[in-house]
Every structure is written in C-alpha cells, then in structure tokens.
Design a protein around this motif. Structure first.
Motif, short mmCIF file in Angstrom:
data_model
loop_
_atom_site.label_atom_id
_atom_site.label_comp_id
_atom_site.label_asym_id
_atom_site.label_seq_id
_atom_site.Cartn_x
_atom_site.Cartn_y
_atom_site.Cartn_z
N ILE A 54 0.85 -1.20 0.00
CA ILE A 54 0.00 0.00 0.00
C ILE A 54 0.89 1.25 0.00
N CYS A 55 1.90 1.23 0.85
CA CYS A 55 2.82 2.37 0.97
C CYS A 55 3.55 2.62 -0.36
N ALA A 56 4.03 1.55 -0.99
CA ALA A 56 4.76 1.68 -2.26
C ALA A 56 3.86 2.30 -3.33
N ALA A 57 2.63 1.78 -3.46
CA ALA A 57 1.70 2.31 -4.46
C ALA A 57 1.39 3.78 -4.19
N ALA A 58 1.21 4.12 -2.90
CA ALA A 58 0.88 5.51 -2.54
C ALA A 58 2.05 6.45 -2.87
N ILE A 59 3.27 6.02 -2.57
CA ILE A 59 4.44 6.87 -2.84
C ILE A 59 4.58 7.12 -4.34
N ILE A 60 4.35 6.10 -5.14
CA ILE A 60 4.44 6.27 -6.60
C ILE A 60 3.40 7.30 -7.06
N ASP A 61 2.17 7.18 -6.57
CA ASP A 61 1.13 8.15 -6.92
C ASP A 61 1.53 9.57 -6.50
N ILE A 62 1.98 9.69 -5.27
CA ILE A 62 2.33 11.03 -4.75
C ILE A 62 3.46 11.63 -5.57
N GLN A 63 4.48 10.84 -5.86
CA GLN A 63 5.62 11.35 -6.63
C GLN A 63 5.21 11.70 -8.06
N ALA A 64 4.14 11.04 -8.55
CA ALA A 64 3.65 11.35 -9.90
C ALA A 64 2.63 12.49 -9.86
N GLY A 65 2.40 13.03 -8.67
CA GLY A 65 1.48 14.16 -8.55
C GLY A 65 0.01 13.76 -8.55
N MET A 66 -0.25 12.50 -8.27
CA MET A 66 -1.64 12.02 -8.29
C MET A 66 -2.06 11.60 -6.87
N PRO A 67 -3.38 11.63 -6.61
CA PRO A 67 -3.83 11.20 -5.29
C PRO A 67 -3.69 9.68 -5.12
N PRO A 68 -3.24 9.23 -3.95
CA PRO A 68 -3.18 7.78 -3.71
C PRO A 68 -4.59 7.22 -3.50
N ASN A 69 -4.71 5.90 -3.68
CA ASN A 69 -6.00 5.23 -3.44
C ASN A 69 -6.50 5.59 -2.03
N PRO A 70 -7.66 6.24 -1.94
CA PRO A 70 -8.12 6.69 -0.61
C PRO A 70 -8.70 5.57 0.26
N LEU A 71 -8.94 4.40 -0.34
CA LEU A 71 -9.59 3.32 0.42
C LEU A 71 -8.83 1.99 0.29
N PRO A 72 -7.62 1.92 0.85
CA PRO A 72 -6.86 0.67 0.69
C PRO A 72 -7.50 -0.54 1.39
N VAL A 73 -7.26 -1.69 0.79
CA VAL A 73 -7.76 -2.97 1.32
C VAL A 73 -6.60 -3.95 1.29
N PHE A 74 -6.45 -4.75 2.32
CA PHE A 74 -5.45 -5.83 2.26
C PHE A 74 -5.83 -6.99 3.15
N ALA A 75 -5.06 -8.06 3.01
CA ALA A 75 -5.37 -9.29 3.75
C ALA A 75 -4.24 -9.63 4.70
N ASN A 76 -4.57 -10.43 5.69
CA ASN A 76 -3.56 -11.00 6.59
C ASN A 76 -3.91 -12.45 6.85
N THR A 77 -2.94 -13.33 6.68
CA THR A 77 -3.11 -14.73 7.07
C THR A 77 -1.90 -15.12 7.90
N CYS A 78 -2.16 -15.70 9.05
CA CYS A 78 -1.06 -16.01 9.97
C CYS A 78 -1.26 -17.42 10.50
N TYR A 79 -0.22 -18.25 10.34
CA TYR A 79 -0.29 -19.64 10.82
C TYR A 79 0.55 -19.81 12.08
#
Lengths: 430, 119
Positions: free
Chosen positions: A348-373
């Motif tokens: 999420i952070c990597a995608a947001a930094i690329i957007d910001i550096q390109a002068g575009m707004p980052p995805n305002p509603l990030p979603v992700f998963a977690n699986t832990c064994y």
C-alpha cells in the motif's frame, strides 16, 4: 552512492529527464498499455531503512510498479535475511536456522536496488537527509521499517539484556542459544517464558513457542514443564485453538498463568516473582516489552505513548513528518504485527508513494489481507485470516466481515503453513 | 467505483485527459495492489511455489465461481471463505480479471544461504 555529490548529480539528471518526459513524452502514453509505459519519467529517490519483510517488500514494489522510474536505496546493517516466521520451529526441532536464512543478492539484482550495509545515526526530516555510520544520503521520500526494539527498563531486576536469558524474539543467534539451553536442560526441568503486556511482535508467537517447546519435551524430556507467565489478562491470539493444545496434547506439560506480570526477576537463579507465585526456571525466556525500532525513536517518530509511530493508513506517512513513511512492526495500529501484515502495508505504501511522486492522489480506500499460521507441533498448524479495509471515519484499518480462525489445528493446515512460508519468502526475496 | 471516483476527481479538478488516463492506471493499480496481498500464500503475481493453487492465468469465470462459492458457503474451505467474505463482488471480479491476465511461470525460489550468526 553514500556521498552527497553523486546523489545530487543523479537527482539533477532525474529532474531534467522528468521535465523532458513531461514536455515531449505525454503523447507517447496514449494508446499504450499501462505496463508498457517505459518512458514514464523518473519519480525521485526513495531511501528504505530496514530490509525485513516490510522494507524489502516496499523496495521491490516501488521499483516494479514505478517501472523502474523511482530510484531505491536500502540501508540494512545485517548481511543476510533471517525469517522470524517459523523460528519457533527451530526450538521444537523441526527447522534449522540455515533453512530460515536467505541471501539478499537475488532481490538486489532482480530489482536493481542500491544497497548500503550500514547503520543509521540520524535522520534530518527537514533537509531530507539520512546520516549513516559511513556517509549520508538525500531522499525525496523515506521509508522506515526498523521492526521492534526491546524495552528492558520495564523489567524489574533485568534492566539490561542478560546473555543467559535469551529473548529469541528476533530470529538468529538468540534462537540457537535458547535451543541449546533446552537441549542441555535435564529431564524434569522447568522452562519458563514471560509475555509482556501491550503490543508486541507476533501476537500468537509466545503461545506457539510454548507448544513447540512442549512438543520437544514430549519427545525427549517428558517429565519437564513449560510455565507461561503472561502479563496479559488472557491469551491474546487464537485463544480457543491454543487452549485445545494446552488442555489436550500438552496438558501434563504446559501451565498457563495469566495476569502474571514480572514483579521481580533474579537473573542469577532465573527466578521470576509475580503477584501470585515465585517460579524458579532451569531455562528462562523473557520476551521483553517492545516499542518501535531505535531509528524511529531517535527521529522523534514514536509519538504514541512514546512507543509506537502514528501513521496515515492511506500512505503510511508519519503524523510527525509527511515525507517519512513507516511500515511494519513499528507502527501504532489495531493490526497484528505479523510478516504478512508488514508486506501488505509495504505494498500500500509503495503504491501511494508512486502516486504522490507522480502528482496524483493515492488510493483513498486501501484494502489488504492478513493470514497467519501457528504450529502446535512439527506438522499441525492453525490460522487466523482477515481482510482489512480503510475506514475514513475511524482513520484506521478495520477488520472486514467474515474473517476468523481455524476450527482446529491440522496437518492439512501445516502443509498450508509451509506453502505460506515458501510463497511469502519468494515474494519478499525475489 | 474507484474508476468513477478517480475520473470524477480528475474532471472536477479540470485536469487534462492525460491525468484521467493516469486515473485509469490508478484503478488498475488498486487491483494490482490488492492482488499483491494474496502473494503471501499464492506466490508472486499468483504463481505459487506449491501447496496452494496457482492463480496466474486462471480462467476468470472459474475464479469468480470459486470465490463466490467460498463466500456463500457452498464450497467448503479451511481458509478461503474467511478472505472471500471480506471482499466485495466487484473486488472479486477485478481480481479474477487481474489473475487471468498474469502469465503462468515457474516462480523463483527465495535464495537460501547458510546462517551467518547474526542477532
């Protein structure tokens, strides 16, 4: 690479290229698939501090998703990557440290990462400057992924690390030391483990460790005991599942004691006094109270209870400095400090930094998963799985509906847990 | 939804077509980022190293059918029902298209190395 002059020269070149691409390159984008936009102008320089699951993943995806148009430099003191996930299995005897140790070389080569094996002395967020033991770096964006630090000042009687009482909470030499102590312990001995109050790396980790040590005792030292002294009011993760093991397969070995904060610790005799009892251990494992990694603390970024770092969950920018991003175990969040979580945040952070550096707004509603064994012996494991969504009203990542845990530990899930490890190692290290 | 939101934002801001083109890229990136979260179990770009299904180049309709089955409970699962229920129908469709478009390839294995004694 570590000196200012060459870094500035590279950045000047990048900016010139950027301007030229904007002037002449715009039309070339038209009609081209997104992935073929190799003419995308350079987007600046990101320095990543820490090459664990979070930092290394961020570096990889910054390069991959910017199509190479962001320069990425990693600063990491350790010569190799050690996986904390599965390190409890070294204590149980079904994994070796070699199996959990990896080279950084492939990742460096695959993603053309600039790599500095060094430690950070200071961060200057105003001038966007990182000072290292042997040089300095200028950045456009900084990512801190320093993991956790240990707070011995909160352990009465053991206010600094004691060699004979390993934490083994960062995998490596400490893990082997604890394994050796267990091997040297006579049958009928006591292994005691203390669990700190509050947030710590890997919430189910201590209970998994108890199971692994009990599994080893069952095979080799059946008269021995595992005593868990948990400062928390209850088992903090996968409670019902761990109780199945504590009260089932390991009922004659494991004793679980809640609300058992350390009142006094006698390091020489390995004796722990709590409000309720005094336990004298043959092998003592103190998992210390934890806080954000030193780099983050020293930069004044540990601004929640002076322990953890407050970030914006859309970009992982620090609330103290918007051009410093923090990911992984150091952040303050209602999220488990797990490897999968660290890699999900990194993406999420990597995608947001690329957007910001390109002068575009980052995805305002990030979603992700977690699986832990977690493994309860050498073969059987169980999981917790959740999708998390950003809630703009709460300004935090909130567990989506439908998440949950296994019904019971099984060999099938043990196989899944091994597949998880192979896949997350490959995702992070290639 | 993201698509409309981004394009809407671009239009409101009076940005050029180039910016709205980026907005479409951003929509694709939102799915790419979400799909990347699956890598911990299913491998980079859905190319599993084994033990879990490879999602790369999987038929789009089959992906949707399986995920909807996990979501509504008609297909029994150990883990996947808990992820499927957390995703919207639109997200499942977007993920299906993303994985269907990924080339199936043998993923690289993380490079093991003898333990050198750190920490």
């Amino acid at each position: 690479m570590t000196n200012n002059t060459s870094a500035s020269a590279a950045e000047t070149f990048s900016r010139r290229q950027f301007v030229r691409s904007v002037m002449y390159g715009g039309l070339a984008f038209y009609g081209m698939p997104a992935f073929a936009r190799a003419s995308r102008p350079p987007l600046g320089h990101v320095v990543v501090i820490g090459a664990g699951f979070a930092g290394l993943t961020a570096a990889k995806y910054l390069r991959e998703w910017s199509l190479g148009n962001l320069r990425v430099t990693i600063v990491e003191p350790n010569p190799q990557f050690i996986s904390c996930p599965q390190s409890n299995l070294v204590l149980g005897g079904s994994r070796t440290m070699d199996e959990l140790s990896f080279s950084y070389a492939l990742s460096r080569k695959q993603h053309d990462l600039q790599w500095i094996q060094d430690t950070v002395t200071t961060i200057d967020p105003v001038n966007k400057q990182v000072t290292l033991a042997r040089g300095s770096l200028h950045y456009d964006r900084l990512i801190l992924a320093p993991g956790v630090d240990f707070d011995y000042s909160r352990i009465p009687g053991m206010t600094s690390p004691v060699t004979e009482i390993p934490h083994a909470w960062k995998a490596g030499k400490q893990t082997l030391l604890l394994r050796q102590q267990l091997e040297s312990m006579p049958d009928g001995g006591v292994f005691a483990m203390t669990i700190p109050q509050g947030a710590y790396r890997c919430p189910p980790g201590p209970y998994e460790r108890a199971c692994q040590v009990a599994h080893y005792f069952q095979q080799h030292k059946p008269r021995s005991k595992v005593i868990i002294l948990d400062a928390n009011a209850d088992i903090t993760s996968k409670k019902g599942l761990f109780l199945q093991s504590f009260q089932g397969a390991y009922k004659d070995i494991i004793e679980y004691h809640n609300n058992s904060e350390i009142i006094q610790l006698e390091t020489g005799s390995k004796t722990v006094r709590t409000d309720f009892e005094t336990v004298q251990a043959d092998v003592l494992n103190v998992i210390p109270p934890q806080l954000a990694g030193k780099v983050a603390q020293n930069a004044g970024l540990a601004n929640v209870d002076q322990r953890w770092c407050e970030v914006d969950f859309v970009t992982y920018a620090s609330s103290a400095h918007s051009e410093v991003h923090i990911i992984g175990d150091s952040i303050s969040a209602g999220l488990p400090k797990s490897a999968h979580m660290a890699t999900s945040q990194a993406k999420i952070c990597a995608a947001a930094i690329i957007d910001i550096q390109a002068g575009m707004p980052p995805n305002p509603l990030p979603v992700f998963a977690n699986t832990c064994y977690s493994f309860v012996d050498d073969k059987q494991a169980m999981h917790v799985a959740n999708v998390y969504r950003y809630d703009p009203a709460k300004k935090s990542m909130v567990s989506a509906e439908g998440g949950g845990v296994s019904t019971h530990a099984s060999s099938q899930e043990g196989d899944y847990a091994q597949a998880w490890a192979q896949n997350i190692w490959a995702d992070t290290l290639t | 939804m993201m698509n409309r939101l981004h394009i809407g934002m671009a239009l409101v801001c009076g940005l050029s077509w180039a910016a709205s083109l980026h907005a479409q890229d951003s929509t694709a990136q939102v799915t790419t980022t979400l799909a990347a979260s699956c890598a911990a179990c299913h491998g980079p770009q859905g190319n599993s190293l084994g033990g879990t299904p490879t999602l790369a180049a999987l038929n789009k309709d089959y992906f949707i059918q399986r995920m909807q089955g996990f979501k509504n409970g008609s297909i029994p699962a150990t883990v996947m029902h808990q992820h499927a229920r957390g995703l919207t129908d639109d997200e499942i469709i977007a993920l299906a298209a993303y994985f269907a478009a990924q080339p199936r390839q043998t993923p690289l294995t993380a490079p093991h190395q003898a333990f050198q004694g750190a920490q």
